[in-house]
Design a protein around this motif. Structure first.
Motif, PDB file in Angstrom:
ATOM      1  N   ILE A 190       1.169  -4.508   4.526  1.00 16.41           N
ATOM      2  CA  ILE A 190       1.785  -5.561   5.335  1.00 16.41           C
ATOM      3  C   ILE A 190       2.560  -6.534   4.448  1.00 16.41           C
ATOM      4  N   GLU A 191       1.971  -6.885   3.317  1.00 13.66           N
ATOM      5  CA  GLU A 191       2.691  -7.773   2.393  1.00 13.66           C
ATOM      6  C   GLU A 191       4.016  -7.152   1.968  1.00 13.66           C
ATOM      7  N   GLN A 192       3.995  -5.855   1.661  1.00 15.88           N
ATOM      8  CA  GLN A 192       5.223  -5.181   1.237  1.00 15.88           C
ATOM      9  C   GLN A 192       6.250  -5.159   2.361  1.00 15.88           C
ATOM     10  N   GLU A 193       5.799  -4.900   3.581  1.00 15.56           N
ATOM     11  CA  GLU A 193       6.699  -4.890   4.731  1.00 15.56           C
ATOM     12  C   GLU A 193       7.346  -6.254   4.937  1.00 15.56           C
ATOM     13  N   LEU A 194       6.545  -7.306   4.851  1.00 13.09           N
ATOM     14  CA  LEU A 194       7.073  -8.659   5.033  1.00 13.09           C
ATOM     15  C   LEU A 194       8.031  -9.045   3.911  1.00 13.09           C
ATOM     16  N   ARG A 195       7.708  -8.600   2.694  1.00 13.94           N
ATOM     17  CA  ARG A 195       8.576  -8.921   1.555  1.00 13.94           C
ATOM     18  C   ARG A 195       9.930  -8.234   1.700  1.00 13.94           C
ATOM     19  N   GLU A 196       9.907  -6.965   2.101  1.00 10.29           N
ATOM     20  CA  GLU A 196      11.150  -6.215   2.267  1.00 10.29           C
ATOM     21  C   GLU A 196      12.004  -6.766   3.398  1.00 10.29           C
ATOM     22  N   SER A 197      11.359  -7.365   4.396  1.00 12.54           N
ATOM     23  CA  SER A 197      12.109  -7.940   5.522  1.00 12.54           C
ATOM     24  C   SER A 197      12.562  -9.364   5.255  1.00 12.54           C
ATOM     25  N   GLY A 198      12.222  -9.908   4.089  1.00 11.95           N
ATOM     26  CA  GLY A 198      12.670 -11.244   3.713  1.00 11.95           C
ATOM     27  C   GLY A 198      11.897 -12.379   4.347  1.00 11.95           C
ATOM     28  N   LYS A 199      10.705 -12.111   4.859  1.00 18.64           N
ATOM     29  CA  LYS A 199       9.941 -13.140   5.561  1.00 18.64           C
ATOM     30  C   LYS A 199       9.025 -13.953   4.636  1.00 18.64           C
ATOM     31  N   LEU A 200       8.775 -13.470   3.418  1.00 19.83           N
ATOM     32  CA  LEU A 200       7.856 -14.164   2.522  1.00 19.83           C
ATOM     33  C   LEU A 200       8.584 -15.145   1.610  1.00 19.83           C
ATOM     34  N   SER A 201       7.863 -16.165   1.179  1.00 22.52           N
ATOM     35  CA  SER A 201       8.390 -17.105   0.195  1.00 22.52           C
ATOM     36  C   SER A 201       8.453 -16.427  -1.163  1.00 22.52           C
ATOM     37  N   ASN A 202       9.239 -16.998  -2.060  1.00 26.29           N
ATOM     38  CA  ASN A 202       9.369 -16.467  -3.412  1.00 26.29           C
ATOM     39  C   ASN A 202       8.041 -16.656  -4.145  1.00 26.29           C
ATOM     40  N   CYS A 203       7.328 -15.559  -4.336  1.00 28.45           N
ATOM     41  CA  CYS A 203       5.973 -15.636  -4.865  1.00 28.45           C
ATOM     42  C   CYS A 203       5.600 -14.270  -5.428  1.00 28.45           C
ATOM     43  N   HIS A 204       4.665 -14.250  -6.354  1.00 25.16           N
ATOM     44  CA  HIS A 204       4.189 -13.000  -6.927  1.00 25.16           C
ATOM     45  C   HIS A 204       3.479 -12.167  -5.856  1.00 25.16           C
ATOM     46  N   GLN A 205       3.253 -10.887  -6.141  1.00 26.86           N
ATOM     47  CA  GLN A 205       2.518 -10.012  -5.230  1.00 26.86           C
ATOM     48  C   GLN A 205       1.062 -10.432  -5.175  1.00 26.86           C
ATOM     49  N   LEU A 206       0.525 -10.593  -3.962  1.00 27.36           N
ATOM     50  CA  LEU A 206      -0.850 -11.037  -3.793  1.00 27.36           C
ATOM     51  C   LEU A 206      -1.823  -9.860  -3.747  1.00 27.36           C
ATOM     52  N   PHE A 207      -1.631  -8.929  -2.809  1.00 25.53           N
ATOM     53  CA  PHE A 207      -2.572  -7.833  -2.608  1.00 25.53           C
ATOM     54  C   PHE A 207      -2.163  -6.602  -3.418  1.00 25.53           C
ATOM     55  N   HIS A 208      -3.105  -6.112  -4.196  1.00 26.80           N
ATOM     56  CA  HIS A 208      -2.902  -4.912  -4.997  1.00 26.80           C
ATOM     57  C   HIS A 208      -3.900  -3.849  -4.544  1.00 26.80           C
ATOM     58  N   LYS A 209      -3.450  -2.597  -4.540  1.00 26.67           N
ATOM     59  CA  LYS A 209      -4.321  -1.503  -4.109  1.00 26.67           C
ATOM     60  C   LYS A 209      -5.229  -1.069  -5.251  1.00 26.67           C
ATOM     61  N   LEU A 210      -5.965  -2.032  -5.761  1.00 33.00           N
ATOM     62  CA  LEU A 210      -6.870  -1.804  -6.884  1.00 33.00           C
ATOM     63  C   LEU A 210      -8.300  -1.983  -6.419  1.00 33.00           C
ATOM     64  N   LYS A 211      -9.205  -1.197  -6.966  1.00 34.81           N
ATOM     65  CA  LYS A 211     -10.616  -1.267  -6.616  1.00 34.81           C
ATOM     66  C   LYS A 211     -11.379  -2.042  -7.686  1.00 34.81           C
ATOM     67  N   ASP A 212     -12.027  -3.088  -7.247  1.00 34.83           N
ATOM     68  CA  ASP A 212     -12.893  -3.884  -8.120  1.00 34.83           C
ATOM     69  C   ASP A 212     -14.256  -3.958  -7.436  1.00 34.83           C
ATOM     70  N   HIS A 213     -14.867  -2.796  -7.266  1.00 36.49           N
ATOM     71  CA  HIS A 213     -16.042  -2.667  -6.413  1.00 36.49           C
ATOM     72  C   HIS A 213     -17.359  -2.953  -7.113  1.00 36.49           C
ATOM     73  N   GLU A 214     -17.299  -3.396  -8.352  1.00 35.79           N
ATOM     74  CA  GLU A 214     -18.536  -3.643  -9.088  1.00 35.79           C
ATOM     75  C   GLU A 214     -18.706  -5.105  -9.494  1.00 35.79           C
ATOM     76  N   SER A 215     -17.797  -5.973  -9.086  1.00 35.72           N
ATOM     77  CA  SER A 215     -17.854  -7.336  -9.622  1.00 35.72           C
ATOM     78  C   SER A 215     -17.683  -8.430  -8.573  1.00 35.72           C
ATOM     79  N   ASP A 216     -17.969  -8.140  -7.315  1.00 38.38           N
ATOM     80  CA  ASP A 216     -17.838  -9.178  -6.293  1.00 38.38           C
ATOM     81  C   ASP A 216     -18.890 -10.260  -6.504  1.00 38.38           C
ATOM     82  N   ILE A 217     -18.559 -11.501  -6.109  1.00 36.89           N
ATOM     83  CA  ILE A 217     -19.509 -12.600  -6.247  1.00 36.89           C
ATOM     84  C   ILE A 217     -20.267 -12.799  -4.938  1.00 36.89           C
ATOM     85  N   GLU A 218     -21.470 -13.323  -5.044  1.00 36.98           N
ATOM     86  CA  GLU A 218     -22.281 -13.601  -3.859  1.00 36.98           C
ATOM     87  C   GLU A 218     -21.673 -14.761  -3.099  1.00 36.98           C
ATOM     88  N   ASP A 219     -21.363 -14.519  -1.842  1.00 34.41           N
ATOM     89  CA  ASP A 219     -20.741 -15.562  -1.029  1.00 34.41           C
ATOM     90  C   ASP A 219     -21.180 -15.379   0.416  1.00 34.41           C
TER      91      ASP A 219
END
Length: 287
Positions: A190-219
């Motif tokens: 969705i972020e990529q779709e919005l970026r390509e359509s020009g709807k997002l502000s000038n900002c770095h990529q937020l969501f990455h398709k990376l797995k960090d499944h061993e280091s979540d914090i208790e919340d």
């Protein structure tokens, strides 16, 4: 106590209230027709910029504001009062009382006390209120109580999305659980779709398709995980430099990040509700 406050959470509460107001009233419209009310955003933000640890005048002020705002926008609002060392109040806002299943968006609305300084929303209390935590006060008072009394039956919650520490620049967001990895990748798409359509502000990529499944914090999502509810934890890969310091103020918030996150999550929730099917397998929801 300084009038400055730790409010990374508060900023995103504003976004959620604004955007779910639009989703509620525009549920039959396409996403591109949703308005973006910057004035309303700023007015809502101003109401949250107060120290608000549990029991403080600011906490009551923000709680009352949230309840009034949600009721005004058509949500059925429930106040879950409980005592866990001190009084707390969770705020539950339900869009559709007749729903059998729920997508739950959650965050906490209290700030930390520092010495010397289908759809429904849940605002947990008792997350930040204590300077020191122990077995009795482990910063999950509100969410733990919610799952214990089951204000909403656990089996009816399809997924809980927990938002945490959003608002600093240059932070990226990874997947923390295999069970909700496909939902995380949908955020990235969705972020990529919005970026390509020009709807997002000038900002770095937020969501990455990376797995960090061993280091979540208790919340706040942890009590739900223990009950078998799938969780999507939206938290940056590293903590903000000013987190829980006197520098955690509006001057150090990165508004392009906040605006983009707002738009991404809004479209995600809209598509989730619009494309909803009876299939209970959360992992195949966006296949």
């Amino acid at each position: 106590m300084s009038r400055r406050t730790r409010f990374f959470w508060g900023i995103f509460l504003c976004c959620l209230i604004i955007q779910f107001y639009f989703i509620y009233w525009n549920s039959r419209k396409s996403f591109r027709e949703f308005p973006n009310d910057e004035n309303y955003f700023n007015e809502t933000l101003a109401k949250l910029l107060v120290p608000r640890w549990a029991g403080s005048p600011g906490h009551i002020q923000v709680s009352d504001f949230l309840v009034k705002s949600l009721k005004k926008r058509g949500f059925h609002t429930v106040l879950d009062h409980f005592y866990d060392g001190i009084p707390f109040t969770n705020i539950v806002a339900i869009m559709n009382m007749e729903a059998n299943n729920f997508l739950m968006l959650s965050c906490h609305y209290d700030s930390k006390f520092l010495n010397g300084s289908t759809n429904y929303l849940v605002f947990f209390d008792g997350h930040e209120s204590f300077e020191d935590v122990n077995d009795d006060f482990n910063s999950l008072n509100g969410s733990r109580h919610f799952t214990e009394v089951e204000l909403i039956l656990m089996q009816s919650i399809e997924v809980v999305i927990a938002f945490n520490l959003i608002g600093a620049p240059n932070h990226i967001y990874m997947s923390h659980y295999e069970r909700t990895y496909k939902l995380h990748t949908r955020m990235a798409d969705i972020e990529q779709e919005l970026r390509e359509s020009g709807k997002l502000s000038n900002c770095h990529q937020l969501f990455h398709k990376l797995k960090d499944h061993e280091s979540d914090i208790e919340d706040d999502h942890y009590p739900f995980l223990l009950k078998g509810v799938p969780a999507l934890h939206i938290i940056p890969h590293t903590f903000p430099d000013v987190w829980h310091t006197e520098s955690d103020t509006i001057q150090n918030l990165h508004f392009p990040t906040i605006r983009n996150m707002n738009l991404i999550v809004t479209r995600f929730v809209y598509k989730y509700l619009n494309d909803h099917v009876s299939d209970k397998d959360i992992e195949s929801r966006f296949d």
